[in-house]
Motif scaffolding. Structure first.
Motif, PDB file in Angstrom:
ATOM      1  N   PRO A  28     -31.436  72.162  -6.297  1.00 41.15           N
ATOM      2  CA  PRO A  28     -30.442  71.624  -5.440  1.00 41.15           C
ATOM      3  C   PRO A  28     -29.978  72.670  -4.435  1.00 41.15           C
ATOM      4  O   PRO A  28     -29.870  72.442  -3.325  1.00 41.15           O
ATOM      5  CB  PRO A  28     -29.372  71.271  -6.420  1.00 41.15           C
ATOM      6  N   VAL A  29     -29.776  73.844  -4.921  1.00 44.19           N
ATOM      7  CA  VAL A  29     -29.355  74.872  -3.867  1.00 44.19           C
ATOM      8  C   VAL A  29     -30.485  75.414  -2.932  1.00 44.19           C
ATOM      9  O   VAL A  29     -30.519  75.686  -1.788  1.00 44.19           O
ATOM     10  CB  VAL A  29     -29.107  76.148  -4.647  1.00 44.19           C
ATOM     11  N   MET A 147     -26.334  79.436 -10.825  1.00 38.77           N
ATOM     12  CA  MET A 147     -25.364  78.414 -10.296  1.00 38.77           C
ATOM     13  C   MET A 147     -24.184  79.232 -10.155  1.00 38.77           C
ATOM     14  O   MET A 147     -23.384  78.754  -9.019  1.00 38.77           O
ATOM     15  CB  MET A 147     -25.223  77.302 -11.386  1.00 38.77           C
ATOM     16  N   ALA A 148     -23.689  80.034 -10.687  1.00 41.58           N
ATOM     17  CA  ALA A 148     -22.721  80.700 -10.581  1.00 41.58           C
ATOM     18  C   ALA A 148     -22.739  81.857  -9.171  1.00 41.58           C
ATOM     19  O   ALA A 148     -21.626  81.775  -8.379  1.00 41.58           O
ATOM     20  CB  ALA A 148     -22.129  81.531 -11.847  1.00 41.58           C
ATOM     21  N   ALA A 149     -23.635  82.200  -9.121  1.00 42.24           N
ATOM     22  CA  ALA A 149     -23.981  83.342  -8.146  1.00 42.24           C
ATOM     23  C   ALA A 149     -24.632  83.070  -6.871  1.00 42.24           C
ATOM     24  O   ALA A 149     -24.271  83.356  -5.957  1.00 42.24           O
ATOM     25  CB  ALA A 149     -24.708  84.668  -8.892  1.00 42.24           C
ATOM     26  N   HIS A 241     -19.780  73.435  -6.752  1.00 37.36           N
ATOM     27  CA  HIS A 241     -20.174  74.486  -7.237  1.00 37.36           C
ATOM     28  C   HIS A 241     -19.911  74.179  -9.037  1.00 37.36           C
ATOM     29  O   HIS A 241     -20.538  74.860  -9.576  1.00 37.36           O
ATOM     30  CB  HIS A 241     -19.103  75.725  -6.748  1.00 37.36           C
ATOM     31  N   VAL A 242     -18.863  73.673  -9.257  1.00 39.84           N
ATOM     32  CA  VAL A 242     -18.319  73.330 -10.707  1.00 39.84           C
ATOM     33  C   VAL A 242     -19.367  72.329 -11.365  1.00 39.84           C
ATOM     34  O   VAL A 242     -19.899  72.875 -12.259  1.00 39.84           O
ATOM     35  CB  VAL A 242     -17.026  72.544 -10.801  1.00 39.84           C
ATOM     36  N   VAL A 243     -19.826  71.330 -10.767  1.00 39.38           N
ATOM     37  CA  VAL A 243     -20.861  70.701 -11.300  1.00 39.38           C
ATOM     38  C   VAL A 243     -22.414  71.406 -11.341  1.00 39.38           C
ATOM     39  O   VAL A 243     -22.942  71.154 -12.387  1.00 39.38           O
ATOM     40  CB  VAL A 243     -21.222  69.558 -10.193  1.00 39.38           C
ATOM     41  N   GLY A 248     -25.965  74.280 -15.660  1.00 40.78           N
ATOM     42  CA  GLY A 248     -26.565  75.046 -16.475  1.00 40.78           C
ATOM     43  C   GLY A 248     -25.790  75.334 -17.772  1.00 40.78           C
ATOM     44  O   GLY A 248     -26.421  75.689 -18.603  1.00 40.78           O
ATOM     45  N   VAL A 249     -24.601  74.850 -17.965  1.00 41.23           N
ATOM     46  CA  VAL A 249     -24.075  75.054 -19.289  1.00 41.23           C
ATOM     47  C   VAL A 249     -24.724  73.908 -20.094  1.00 41.23           C
ATOM     48  O   VAL A 249     -25.082  74.141 -21.353  1.00 41.23           O
ATOM     49  CB  VAL A 249     -22.632  74.829 -19.341  1.00 41.23           C
TER      50      VAL A 249
END
Length: 392
Positions: A28-29, A147-149, A241-243, A248-249
């Motif tokens: 996605p990114v 996904m966080a970074a 960003h949260v999604v 990942g979680v």
């Protein structure tokens, strides 16, 4: 020689697997950045991701039939990831589509070399299903960090940051595998049928390969455009960003669950459920205009293919203990993943996001039919199984 059972060897296998499976967390990114930062249309952005995956497919198809005859496998893996790192770092210096296309293809070939040998080596361990399950947990950990970074880094430094991250991941995999990748004696890989041409793969193995390949078409087709889909529906960058972090979680779960259920759940039932769940989640995702429904379906979408993939991997390792079928895992996964981004981009460009939902239903229906052919498989005879036990 390194044993495949030691902690160092397992860490090296996990590092190589995470780097080689970067598409399952990054699409996605990756595609979103190519559209938003480089100005490519969805079809062009999907084509670049497809070229990377097509390169991996070509490498895997070339290496898999020769896996049990290759010498020096433990050095081929770090070399492959080093070449991939160099190609991605070179992408930082250009924004031309043609140059990026060549570099994506080169990176894909090099990554496919490393991943194919990694998966073939996993097949030579005492419990490939369980090890592969925990390797998928490691992918989930990487997914959370990525996904966080990644969105933050790209927002600060621009599109080149995407390729810097990819280059760093591949470079880390090269370093870890150079230090600790297990070195299985060629005799171990060849001993299953000494002096005799390896047996042909059974029909069930081919059907399992086709099923997981088709599921990966859906995976890549839908997941590649999840971020852009949300942005086009007016969801904020912080919401998206949260999604992405939630993806990942959630991806931590299916690997551990699949490892736990190895002897409690029939593999055929597991993969059939995975194909059905993926189709349902795809339709929910592409048709959700409300953020809660979009977020829930998006967070769980990838977990369906991960869960099915682990049971498929374990089944193939039993059906073909030589490691050839499992060594072709990158091909069977990425031939689907290679088709997905460009197919999805073409459908979105001409018909909108809804089209990829209905395409997902059709593709998963075919995958379901292939998986129906995966009957109960039995372990190979003890003499063959003993010939591929890992070194101690």
């Amino acid at each position: 020689m390194n044993s495949t059972t030691g902690l160092r060897a397992r860490v090296a296998l996990m590092a190589a697997h995470c780097a080689g499976m970067i598409d399952i967390v990054a699409l996605p990114v990756w595609v979103g950045t190519l559209i938003a930062r480089f100005g490519f249309d969805p079809q062009q952005a999907g084509a670049l991701a497809t070229l990377f995956l097509a390169g991996a497919v070509a490498a895997s198809l070339s290496l898999a039939p020769r896996f049990n005859r290759l010498r020096g496998r433990r050095w081929i893996v770090p070399a492959g990831y080093a070449v991939s790192a160099a190609a991605f770092l070179a992408c930082m210096r250009t924004s031309q589509f043609e140059t990026l296309a060549v570099l994506h293809l080169l990176a894909g070939i090099a990554t496919g070399v490393g991943l194919s040998i990694t998966h073939g080596t996993v097949a030579l361990t005492s419990n490939p299903h369980r090890l592969f399950g925990f390797m998928q947990v490691a992918v989930g950990v990487l997914g959370i960090a990525y996904m966080a970074a990644a969105p933050q880094i790209i927002a600060q430094v621009g599109g080149a940051g995407l390729f810097a991250i990819f280059g760093a991941i591949m470079l880390a995999a090269s370093a870890v595998t150079a230090f600790a990748f297990p070195n299985v004696r060629p005799a171990q890989a060849e001993a299953a049928v000494p002096g005799v041409r390896p047996a042909r793969l059974p029909k069930a193995a081919w059907c399992a390969m086709a099923g997981i390949s088709l599921m990966n078409v859906t995976q890549a087709m839908v997941f590649s455009f999840m971020e852009r889909m949300g942005a086009d529906r007016g969801f904020t960058p912080s919401d998206l960003h949260v999604v992405l972090i939630a993806v990942g979680v959630v991806n931590l779960v299916p690997g551990a669950v699949a490892a736990f259920l190895q002897h409690r759940l029939n593999a055929r039932h597991a993969v059939l459920a995975g194909a059905a769940a993926q189709a349902i989640l795809a339709v929910a995702l592409v048709s959700s205009n409300a953020f809660p429904a979009y977020a829930a379906s998006g967070a769980f979408f990838v977990s369906a293919v991960i869960f099915a993939h682990i049971f498929t991997f374990g089944a193939l390792a039993k059906l073909d203990p030589s490691g050839r079928a499992v060594s072709a895992t990158p091909a069977m996964l990425m031939i689907g993943s290679a088709i997905g981004p460009i197919l999805g981009g073409t459908l979105v460009k001409f018909f909108g996001y809804g089209a990829i939902g209905w395409a997902a239903v059709a593709i998963d229906a075919v995958a379901f039919c292939f998986y129906l052919q995966l009957r109960n498989h039995s372990a190979q005879p003890d003499a063959q199984a003993a010939s591929i036990q890992p070194q101690t």
